[in-house]
Design a protein around this motif. Sequence first.
Motif, PDB file in Angstrom:
ATOM      1  N   CYS A  27       0.990  -1.071   0.035  1.00 57.64           N
ATOM      2  CA  CYS A  27       0.028  -0.014   0.168  1.00 57.64           C
ATOM      3  C   CYS A  27       0.880   1.068  -0.138  1.00 57.64           C
ATOM      4  CB  CYS A  27      -0.935  -0.045   1.235  1.00 57.64           C
ATOM      5  SG  CYS A  27      -1.663   1.640   1.540  1.00 57.64           S
ATOM      6  N   PRO A  28       0.746   2.037  -0.974  1.00 56.35           N
ATOM      7  CA  PRO A  28       1.799   3.118  -1.200  1.00 56.35           C
ATOM      8  C   PRO A  28       1.576   4.234   0.020  1.00 56.35           C
ATOM      9  CG  PRO A  28      -0.182   3.468  -2.896  1.00 56.35           C
ATOM     10  CD  PRO A  28      -0.126   2.105  -2.188  1.00 56.35           C
ATOM     11  N   LYS A  29       0.504   4.084   0.770  1.00 54.06           N
ATOM     12  CA  LYS A  29       0.172   5.090   1.900  1.00 54.06           C
ATOM     13  C   LYS A  29       0.367   4.578   3.313  1.00 54.06           C
ATOM     14  CE  LYS A  29      -0.475   9.156   0.671  1.00 54.06           C
ATOM     15  NZ  LYS A  29       0.650   9.815   0.268  1.00 54.06           N
ATOM     16  N   VAL A  31      -1.724   2.445   4.877  1.00 54.73           N
ATOM     17  CA  VAL A  31      -2.840   2.731   5.677  1.00 54.73           C
ATOM     18  C   VAL A  31      -3.485   1.324   6.017  1.00 54.73           C
ATOM     19  CG1 VAL A  31      -3.211   4.941   4.580  1.00 54.73           C
ATOM     20  CG2 VAL A  31      -4.435   3.083   3.682  1.00 54.73           C
ATOM     21  N   LEU A  32      -2.875   0.188   5.660  1.00 55.93           N
ATOM     22  CA  LEU A  32      -3.519  -1.205   6.005  1.00 55.93           C
ATOM     23  C   LEU A  32      -2.628  -1.734   6.772  1.00 55.93           C
ATOM     24  CD1 LEU A  32      -4.186  -2.301   2.316  1.00 55.93           C
ATOM     25  CD2 LEU A  32      -5.699  -1.393   3.962  1.00 55.93           C
ATOM     26  N   GLY A  33      -3.150  -2.562   7.639  1.00 61.03           N
ATOM     27  CA  GLY A  33      -2.551  -3.328   9.040  1.00 61.03           C
ATOM     28  C   GLY A  33      -3.022  -4.511   9.168  1.00 61.03           C
ATOM     29  N   CYS A  48      -6.115   7.065   2.544  1.00 65.05           N
ATOM     30  CA  CYS A  48      -6.203   6.062   1.570  1.00 65.05           C
ATOM     31  C   CYS A  48      -6.473   6.971   0.225  1.00 65.05           C
ATOM     32  CB  CYS A  48      -7.137   5.054   1.696  1.00 65.05           C
ATOM     33  SG  CYS A  48      -7.888   4.281   0.283  1.00 65.05           S
ATOM     34  N   ILE A  49      -5.503   6.763  -0.719  1.00 63.68           N
ATOM     35  CA  ILE A  49      -5.707   7.415  -2.023  1.00 63.68           C
ATOM     36  C   ILE A  49      -6.455   6.655  -3.081  1.00 63.68           C
ATOM     37  CG2 ILE A  49      -3.578   8.909  -1.673  1.00 63.68           C
ATOM     38  CD1 ILE A  49      -2.313   7.058  -3.737  1.00 63.68           C
ATOM     39  N   LYS A  50      -7.027   5.698  -2.648  1.00 59.97           N
ATOM     40  CA  LYS A  50      -7.791   4.949  -3.690  1.00 59.97           C
ATOM     41  C   LYS A  50      -7.499   4.543  -4.883  1.00 59.97           C
ATOM     42  CE  LYS A  50     -11.715   7.324  -1.203  1.00 59.97           C
ATOM     43  NZ  LYS A  50     -12.865   8.210  -1.436  1.00 59.97           N
ATOM     44  N   CYS A  51      -6.072   4.195  -4.565  1.00 62.05           N
ATOM     45  CA  CYS A  51      -5.435   3.790  -5.890  1.00 62.05           C
ATOM     46  C   CYS A  51      -5.858   2.268  -6.459  1.00 62.05           C
ATOM     47  CB  CYS A  51      -3.784   3.745  -5.663  1.00 62.05           C
ATOM     48  SG  CYS A  51      -3.438   2.410  -4.352  1.00 62.05           S
ATOM     49  N   GLY A  52      -6.388   1.447  -5.655  1.00 63.19           N
ATOM     50  CA  GLY A  52      -6.619   0.160  -5.952  1.00 63.19           C
ATOM     51  C   GLY A  52      -5.597  -0.845  -6.131  1.00 63.19           C
ATOM     52  N   MET A  53      -4.193  -0.487  -5.629  1.00 62.67           N
ATOM     53  CA  MET A  53      -3.159  -1.492  -5.552  1.00 62.67           C
ATOM     54  C   MET A  53      -3.550  -2.667  -4.847  1.00 62.67           C
ATOM     55  SD  MET A  53      -1.500  -0.659  -8.326  1.00 62.67           S
ATOM     56  CE  MET A  53      -0.608  -1.991  -8.192  1.00 62.67           C
ATOM     57  N   CYS A  54      -4.113  -2.305  -3.610  1.00 62.61           N
ATOM     58  CA  CYS A  54      -4.446  -3.493  -2.673  1.00 62.61           C
ATOM     59  C   CYS A  54      -5.297  -4.496  -3.418  1.00 62.61           C
ATOM     60  CB  CYS A  54      -5.087  -3.163  -1.457  1.00 62.61           C
ATOM     61  SG  CYS A  54      -6.411  -1.719  -1.702  1.00 62.61           S
ATOM     62  N   GLU A  55      -6.362  -4.176  -4.126  1.00 61.02           N
ATOM     63  CA  GLU A  55      -7.206  -4.939  -4.853  1.00 61.02           C
ATOM     64  C   GLU A  55      -6.453  -5.608  -5.873  1.00 61.02           C
ATOM     65  OE1 GLU A  55     -10.724  -3.154  -6.363  1.00 61.02           O
ATOM     66  OE2 GLU A  55     -11.275  -4.818  -7.625  1.00 61.02           O
ATOM     67  N   PHE A  64     -10.928  -4.650  -1.879  1.00 57.47           N
ATOM     68  CA  PHE A  64     -11.402  -3.914  -3.394  1.00 57.47           C
ATOM     69  C   PHE A  64     -12.105  -2.637  -3.035  1.00 57.47           C
ATOM     70  CE2 PHE A  64     -16.114  -4.520  -2.886  1.00 57.47           C
ATOM     71  CZ  PHE A  64     -16.175  -5.477  -2.154  1.00 57.47           C
ATOM     72  N   LEU A  65     -11.900  -1.835  -4.153  1.00 55.64           N
ATOM     73  CA  LEU A  65     -12.507  -0.713  -4.086  1.00 55.64           C
ATOM     74  C   LEU A  65     -13.920  -0.702  -4.703  1.00 55.64           C
ATOM     75  CD1 LEU A  65      -9.966   1.772  -5.786  1.00 55.64           C
ATOM     76  CD2 LEU A  65     -10.711   2.024  -3.430  1.00 55.64           C
ATOM     77  N   GLY A  66     -14.931  -0.189  -3.889  1.00 62.16           N
ATOM     78  CA  GLY A  66     -16.357  -0.256  -4.314  1.00 62.16           C
ATOM     79  C   GLY A  66     -17.210   0.882  -3.939  1.00 62.16           C
TER      80      GLY A  66
HETATM   81  S1  SF4 Z   1      -6.448   1.968  -2.376  1.00 58.31           S
HETATM   82 FE1  SF4 Z   1      -5.512   0.285  -0.904  1.00 58.31          FE
HETATM   83  S2  SF4 Z   1      -3.248   0.339  -1.858  1.00 58.31           S
HETATM   84 FE2  SF4 Z   1      -4.211   2.241  -2.328  1.00 58.31          FE
HETATM   85  S3  SF4 Z   1      -4.035   3.719  -0.696  1.00 58.31           S
HETATM   86 FE3  SF4 Z   1      -6.128   2.695  -0.331  1.00 58.31          FE
HETATM   87  S4  SF4 Z   1      -5.603   1.025   0.896  1.00 58.31           S
HETATM   88 FE4  SF4 Z   1      -3.743   1.721   0.103  1.00 58.31          FE
END
Ligand code: SF4
Lengths: 71, 270
Positions: A27-29, A31-33, A48-55, A64-66
Amino acid sequence: MAVSKDDLMVHIKEEWCKGCGICIAYCPKKVLGFNEHGKVSMLDRDNCIKCGMCEMRCPDFAIFLGGKENV
Amino acid sequence: MNNPLVENYFRMDKLPHIWCPGCGHGIIMSAIARAIEKSGLDKDKVCIVSGIGCSSRAPGYMDFNTLHTTHGRALAFATGVKLANPELEVIVIAGDGDLSAIGGNHLIHAARRNINLTTICFNNNIYGMTGGQYSPTTATGDKGTTAPYGNIDRPFDITQLAAGAGATYAAKATVYHVNQLQKYIEAAIDHKGFSMVEAVSVCPTYYGRKNKKGSAVDMMNWLKDSFVDMKIAEKMPEKAVGKFIMGEYVNKVEPEYTELYDQVIERLKR
Ligand code: SF4
Ligand SMILES: Cc1ncc(C[n+]2csc(CCOP(=O)(O)OP(=O)(O)O)c2C)c(N)n1
Ligand code: SF4
Ligand code: SF4
Ligand SMILES: [Mg+2]
């Protein structure tokens, strides 16, 4: 079909998470653990910048982003 | 809520899948679904074919026309499906063992014929399903159940093997470089002719443990550090020393097999 980021948020399907830690590591920011059950958890939703890389890197469709309205 | 991608393209009642925690195969399966979504294909016009292996279980989860066949023979079945029904987009999912050991002949001949199939190789450099035997892509010196003192074989580069055999699209990316991986899968689906994407995966359970590669994250970090994009390697060769190259190795147009076959039929009708 362009959905604004404002309408999106990260959702977690805890029962499918296998606790591999991949989404957390990349996660680039950062924000997950992990939660106390060893599953992923959102620690800092505001950053969270909602980049979707986690998904994209989750092997288990557990994050996932929803749409926001369905929380 | 459920992930709309999963609801649209997967058999919800079959999930969660059986793959181990951190298995790269799930990342590839998800990239394939996103690539199909992007391509705008009608679900009923897609057929996904696999052989046997951990990777080959993917079609069991994917909600398309699916065919789970015998070990190594996915391309043979897929060739039949495509010739019988050329308007189907036929996607083959195959492990490195499936595609380059028992199924190696099917790979080179499908590539040679340039039949319009899209093959995605889930390359974890080992036989995952059967307990960690070395495969034709296991690096020299690496360990497997069948190479407890280190593998003395030289590995295949599956992308170059397919390219050498005549594939008109051949690309390589890893489960760490997932944006690139999805882009190549999209291009492979769009491509007319035999296309193959080598998706470099991770098997933390067998390959990882036998070779002391650490956790799934450690293995992903290794992919991140060991692969260099072809365009960067061309501009700055010093960055590519001792690294694996990912990118589009081949992307060209040549006569396609099912079209040539149709031409024969048309000619003989006259
Ligand atoms: S969308 Fe996922 S990977 Fe991107 S910043 Fe938010 S939690 Fe981190
Ligand atoms: C004809 C035949 N030979 C051998 C096997 C045993 N077998 C099942 S899966 C497999 C190899 C799996 O490795 P790979 O194709 O790399 O897939 P992975 O499990 O690593 O994803 C083998 C040898 C079989 N099922 N059928
Ligand atoms: S990548 Fe997926 S399975 Fe792994 S910890 Fe994150 S949500 Fe859980
Ligand atoms: S054995 Fe390896 S390839 Fe098979 S599911 Fe487990 S991690 Fe994935
Ligand atoms: Mg394998």
